[in-house]
Motif scaffolding. Structure first.
Motif, PDB file in Angstrom:
ATOM      1  N   SER B  59       0.834  -1.195   0.000  1.00  0.00           N
ATOM      2  CA  SER B  59       0.000   0.000   0.000  1.00  0.00           C
ATOM      3  C   SER B  59       0.867   1.243   0.000  1.00  0.00           C
ATOM      4  O   SER B  59       0.554   2.239  -0.647  1.00  0.00           O
ATOM      5  CB  SER B  59      -0.907   0.016   1.223  1.00  0.00           C
ATOM      6  OG  SER B  59      -1.801  -1.053   1.153  1.00  0.00           O
ATOM      7  N   ASP B 168      -5.699  -1.143  -5.082  1.00  0.00           N
ATOM      8  CA  ASP B 168      -5.160  -1.711  -3.845  1.00  0.00           C
ATOM      9  C   ASP B 168      -6.094  -2.811  -3.347  1.00  0.00           C
ATOM     10  O   ASP B 168      -7.069  -2.546  -2.656  1.00  0.00           O
ATOM     11  CB  ASP B 168      -5.012  -0.607  -2.791  1.00  0.00           C
ATOM     12  CG  ASP B 168      -4.150  -1.077  -1.630  1.00  0.00           C
ATOM     13  OD1 ASP B 168      -3.801  -2.272  -1.592  1.00  0.00           O
ATOM     14  OD2 ASP B 168      -3.815  -0.248  -0.772  1.00  0.00           O
ATOM     15  N   GLU B 169      -5.782  -4.036  -3.684  1.00  0.00           N
ATOM     16  CA  GLU B 169      -6.610  -5.187  -3.306  1.00  0.00           C
ATOM     17  C   GLU B 169      -8.087  -4.913  -3.560  1.00  0.00           C
ATOM     18  O   GLU B 169      -8.905  -5.004  -2.652  1.00  0.00           O
ATOM     19  CB  GLU B 169      -6.406  -5.536  -1.837  1.00  0.00           C
ATOM     20  CG  GLU B 169      -4.961  -5.829  -1.529  1.00  0.00           C
ATOM     21  CD  GLU B 169      -4.750  -6.197  -0.067  1.00  0.00           C
ATOM     22  OE1 GLU B 169      -5.655  -6.808   0.512  1.00  0.00           O
ATOM     23  OE2 GLU B 169      -3.683  -5.881   0.465  1.00  0.00           O
TER      24      GLU B 169
HETATM   25 MG   LIG Z   1      -2.230  -2.641   2.139  1.00  0.00          MG
END
Ligand SMILES: [Mg+2]
Ligand SMILES: Nc1ncnc2c1ncn2[C@@H]1O[C@H](COP(=O)(O)OP(=O)(O)OP(=O)(O)O)[C@@H](O)[C@H]1O
Ligand SMILES: Nc1ncnc2c1ncn2[C@@H]1O[C@H](COP(=O)(O)OP(=O)(O)OP(=O)(O)O)[C@@H](O)[C@H]1O
Ligand SMILES: [Mg+2]
Lengths: 261, 258, 293, 261, 258
Positions: B59, B168-169
């Motif tokens: 991240s 992000d995911e």
């Molecule tokens: Mg993360």
């Protein structure tokens, strides 16, 4: 629980109040409850018709409502503004919040003697008390609402290029609204409670005055009537805010559920 | 491990100009060094997947890329964008929709400062149809299922026609079946719009099925930089993918029994 | 600086209410360019409190409130005297209470407003029967609270003035143990805020107001039949009770004479002696004198 | 925000109250604020020493606190019991909840005249008012707490073979506790507010009586002092409940955070 | 589709006695029929995975098995259990830990009515060590990570030594890496304790790696009943597994492009 048992539950809920009312009337007629202690429901209703006809009721409700709403408007808007300022600006919060939290511990009705010294006995004093009473719930809940707006949403807004104004109007204010409504509903309760006491300070109109006069002249039917009217006005104000809430918070799952059931 | 500085992807024979590049980028929080001396250049239009254990700095890398955070050392350079186009958009792990704005207004948020109200709304309407949410314009986010919310967030990220889309995911919270649907959607849109995609994921199968190139982060460094030169569309459970998957898992878990 | 609006504090009885209904003060002050605002109080003490802070400029109370006020340092002055509540103020008990005389009150709960004229009556009535205030259980209550306490027999006897006395009288036909007219030779008073009264510009306002009250007194005395209805309209007191109250009221207004001062001083000294007020007061210090011109 | 700026923020928060206090003192000394309107802080402090020495203060605080706590104990325990009953039994809720919600709209201070009729003017009336005032926040929040206990946890408890008693003690009660504490803290505010008004009904001891007496004799320093003492007592009660809350809700992430920061 | 009524699993040549069996079980909610005429017999000690689209009735089947719900038609028979052993335990999709009870007390909940306080605590302590949470006895659930919470819930389900353990998407909320760890743990414990396991999952890879037998539910019926006769331990991404995976996915998605 199915819809049927729900409806039955709601019906059974009205049983007790109706039973109490009937018992009250019967016991009054039998003289078990003397008029000195509690007049019969029918007598209270007769008193209602009497003051309604004389025009006193409308006038007193008008005066009290004016006081309540003006006080709410003043105290509420200051509380809202300070809540916003302290929610949005760390500097403002650092400077004023400790002081406000200290003042919050003072029960506002204890200030009556000082309020008379400062504001006299006119409308000013009553409005000040109501305004002070509603100030804190609204201030505290506005501040809380802003502080608990999801920081992830704020970061999202920033990432997508919102300026301060857009961020406030589109993210922070709507996010704080549910909490502000909680404060408002609490403030309404305090508003009526304050007015009941404030209107005994020397008034010549208003529900508090009507109740006071009835007390002095031992007209218990009017005393009970004025209590019922306070309850009704409180309920009305609360219902109005709930309606407003439902309109403003349509997006909120809690209100979607209520709407459905 | 030495890695080539610029890689050519099988499906794109002529190397495209870089969309962004990290040159010796480091980031530390307090005493803890999270990223150290990252070197990474991604050509325009490439689909990169970044994978790594929790807390390895994925991240952080994405936030640096999007400019939400600044590196302590090194340089990040990004290609210029045309006017009316946003440069880099992040799609967060959570949908981060405004609960009090209807679906179409949430998508229009992606055009803040790029288009007027009416135009933003019209374009949001079109994009919703693209992500399979035609007719849901007026709904509140709370009535959508998890997968539908993620699609709204995707539409919001896409509407600004970013040159780089960082994810992000984005599918982390979805159940496996919805996830497979969303992977198809993402792959299709990437092929149509041709932006550069950077996908952070925990799911090795997902990385392998979507990406041109998989980067494994470990201890703040690039531990593996693997090209996936397979033809698209790729099918879940295909034996070729399984081979790449195993290679990456071996890197992630060392060689403990998996 | 002359006031532009004269705020008058009144109670539910006596001359000011009649003047309010007749509009004589408004009429009198109109040429002076002064408007009138009426403020109602349930009893004398809060009226004195309001006078002290200047929330009202003038007002009417019984004999005790200005004594309590002056002792507390209130900024008030006596403008004029009015007849006492006389027969319209009493200590009474329900007829079935078994109490026949003041002496029977020994050890019983008696409700009274602290610092009111009825407080003075209670003290005097007890003394006349050889009792001290400490021989009974005094319960200090506002008229509203006392009414409820009396109704529910939480106090055995109640000392109060009209119209509250008249209301209770019509409702319970109580046994009357003592009336003010039996045990006291006192007055009631028209008072003013000290700073207001000290301002020479306001002298004409004061004299005009007092004169208008005199006019009202004359009218009331001559038209007793109409007074009850007129007052009931202002105060909301049930008409039977109001008629009873008006019938026994005396309507007049006189200047403060040395004799009146002496009588009031005696009351004040008795209160101080009983420890009811924290400091001794000198009545003559608080008497307004019209500027000689 | 770093720890340093936090500490600075806390320090700056004390600036305003201290400044206000100083200004107040200076303006009193200069005669800008006359003693009639507001006595100087030093005078209030002198009044504090005076009533402290005479023993009045301790006695009045004692009497008021006894009234407050007894009323709280009575109203609170009834509210808690009814909240439990209505939270656990649908039948009980169906029968009584509608009635209680109707009564809730009556502002309890409006009942003073009736309370005098029913309970007289002694301690009974004061205790009833306090008890009634605290009843509703505790009832409402206990009920709400029980109703919002995660049904998944209750199902889990049943699956693992808990009987009714174990289910109540190990799942329902702990789950409702945070909400019950919210109600308790709200009730404390109402408790002091009610007492201030109730103690003006003919009391011969208590803080309300002390304030009333001071008001009659224009001892504004004592009036201000009693207001400050009310504030202090309110703060104390609130702090005590917060402590209790921290002890009982150790598991709650909100309190773990507080403990850390 | 006709299915064999009793299947022999390759790893268990002599057929074990049935742990439970569904005979023509139906369940409807209002007008909607969720399960219709389900026939399913599971031998003791078998590991069965149940897979299917959202809303196809997987949870309903598990609730019927655990006795939390009653069928509208048909019969469910279960093998008897010994005293001191719980018969069927459900592990829900969410951990459902009591937030106000420490980790060890949460595990001890699994022994309600089966053991005294002190004994429950001692056994909970031991089991926590088994699921890799030694030393965390005194923690509050709120400080645990998602994976750790699921392990506590698993320990709570196991402590009663159930004869049948029903798991309703127990790993659904976990990220893919933690999930792989938990799969290993589950497989290991199942092999040691030898209970019958019924695992509901959305994740095809998970079903294939853990189960002896995969059941695909569709439209309230058993649409596929597939034995996975592979040796253990199985490795993620192995090409053999990929084949089974593809077979199941084809059944789930029909033959649309996946
Ligand atoms: Mg993360
Ligand atoms: N603002 C911050 N302050 C201090 N430490 C931070 C901050 N942001 C991240 N970290 C630390 O940096 C490390 C990397 O965090 P990062 O969020 O990049 O991990 P990640 O790879 O995205 O993990 P996950 O897969 O769990 O999301 C972590 O140890 C984290 O605690
Ligand atoms: N108590 C109930 N009342 C009415 N309908 C129900 C009830 N329980 C389940 N259903 C319905 O039965 C169907 C199957 O539900 P079930 O929970 O078994 O699905 P599932 O396969 O577990 O789905 P998911 O994968 O989303 O958990 C759904 O359509 C659901 O709406
Ligand atoms: Mg389910």
């Amino acid at each position: 629980m199915t819809a049927g048992s729900n409806r039955f539950g709601a019906a059974i809920g009205w049983l007790l109040p109706i039973l109490i009312l009937l018992m009250w009337e019967v016991m009054s007629r039998l003289g078990v409850i003397t008029e000195n202690v509690l007049p019969a429901p029918t007598e209270v209703f007769a008193a209602f018709l009497r003051v309604l006809k004389s025009g006193d009721l409308a006038r007193n409700i008008g005066v009290s409502s004016w006081r309540a709403l003006t006080g709410l408007a003043i105290g509420g808007s200051i509380g809202f503004a300070l809540g916003l300022a302290n929610g949005l600006s760390l500097l403002s919060r650092n400077i004023t919040d400790t002081t406000l939290q200290m003042v919050r511990n003072v029960p506002h009705l204890a200030l009556i003697p000082l309020v008379i010294l400062w504001f006299g006995i006119d409308e000013g004093a009553k409005l000040f008390l109501v305004a002070l009473g509603v100030f804190f719930p609204i201030y505290v809940n506005t501040l809380l609402g802003i502080q608990t707006v999801d920081p992830q949403l704020i970061e999202m807004g920033r990432t997508y290029g919102m300026d301060r104004r857009a961020l406030f109007l589109r993210v922070i204010l709507p996010g704080a609204l549910p909490s502000i409504f909680v404060g408002l509903r609490y403030a309404l309760g305090i508003m009526w409670l304050t007015l009941i006491v404030a209107e005994t300070i020397s008034a010549s109109a208003g529900l508090g005055y009507m109740a006071m006069q009835a007390r002095e002249f031992l007209m218990i039917d009017v005393v009970v009537l004025s209590i019922l009217i306070y309850a009704l006005l409180g309920k009305l104000a609360d219902s109005f805010v709930r309606l407003l809430e439902r309109l403003c918070l349509q997006w909120h799952p809690a209100f979607q559920k209520t709407a459905r059931s | 491990m030495a890695k080539p500085q610029l890689r050519s992807v099988e499906t794109a024979p002529a190397p495209a100009p870089p969309a962004f590049s990290f040159q010796g980028v480091s980031r530390r929080f307090g005493a803890k060094s999270v990223l150290s001396n990252i070197e990474l250049t991604v050509p325009q239009g490439e689909f990169v997947a970044i994978i790594g254990k929790s807390g390895c700095g994925k991240s952080t890398l994405l936030r640096l890329l999007a400019g939400l955070d600044q590196p302590d050392g090194g340089q990040i350079s990004r290609a210029q964008t045309q006017p009316g186009q946003s440069s880099i958009r992040i799609m967060f792990q959570e949908p981060r929709l405004l609960p009090w704005a209807r679906v179409v207004d949430n998508v229009a948020v992606g055009l803040t400062g790029l288009a007027g109200r009416a135009e933003a709304k019209a374009r949001a309407h079109d994009l919703l149809a693209q992500v399979g949410l035609a007719g849901r314009d007026g709904d509140w986010p709370s009535v959508l299922s998890g997968g539908q919310r993620q699609r709204v967030a995707l539409a919001r990220a896409l509407i600004g026609q970013p040159s780089v889309l960082a994810l992000d995911e984005p599918l982390g919270a979805l159940d496996a079946l919805t996830r497979i649907e969303m992977q198809h959607l993402l792959g299709r849109i990437w092929q149509t719009q041709g932006f550069t995609a950077v996908l952070v994921t925990h799911d090795v199968a997902e990385a392998v099925i979507l990406a041109d190139r998989v980067i494994v982060l470990d201890a703040g460094k690039v531990a593996l930089d693997l090209a996936i030169p397979l033809a698209r569309p790729r099918r879940h459970g295909h034996p070729d993918l399984a081979l790449y998957e195993q290679k990456i898992l071996a890197q992630l878990f060392g060689d403990e029994a998996i | 600086e002359k006031v532009t609006t004269l705020k008058i504090g009144y109670q539910k009885t006596n001359l000011p209410v009649i003047a309010k209904q007749l509009g004589v003060i408004e009429k009198g002050l109109e040429p002076l360019g002064v408007a009138v605002e009426w403020v109602e109080f349930p009893a004398g003490p809060p009226l004195v409190e309001a006078l002290n802070v200047g929330a009202i400029q003038v007002g009417w109370t019984g004999d005790a409130p200005p004594i309590f006020g002056q002792s507390a340092g209130s900024a008030i002055v006596y403008l004029a005297a009015l007849p006492s509540n006389g027969e319209g103020e009493a200590v009474f008990t329900k007829s079935d209470s078994g109490i026949k005389t003041i002496a029977d009150l020994k050890g019983k709960k008696v409700g009274v407003g602290k610092g009111t004229s009825a407080h003075n009556l209670l003290v005097a009535a007890l003394e006349a029967n050889g009792l001290k205030l400490s021989d009974i259980e005094v319960v200090y209550l506002s008229p509203a609270d006392a009414a409820a306490a009396f109704a529910s027999d939480n106090i055995v006897a109640w000392a109060v003035w009209d119209p509250f006395f008249a209301v209770a009288e019509t409702k319970y036909q109580p046994t009357i143990l003592a009336r003010s007219s039996d045990v006291l030779k006192v007055n009631t008073y028209f008072l003013a805020n000290r700073d207001f009264a000290a301002d020479a510009d306001n002298a004409s306002v004061i004299t005009t107001t007092v004169a208008a009250l005199g006019e009202a007194a004359a009218w009331a005395d001559a038209n007793r039949d109409k007074v009850a209805a007129a007052v009931a309209e202002v105060t909301g007191v049930p008409i039977e009770a109001q008629t009873l109250a008006v019938t026994r009221a005396k309507f007049a207004i006189y200047p403060i004479t040395p004799e009146i001062i002496a009588g009031q001083q005696a009351t004040a000294d008795r209160f101080f002696g009983l420890g009811l007020i924290p400091s001794a007061v000198k009545i003559s210090d608080a008497v307004w004198t019209a500027p000689a011109n």
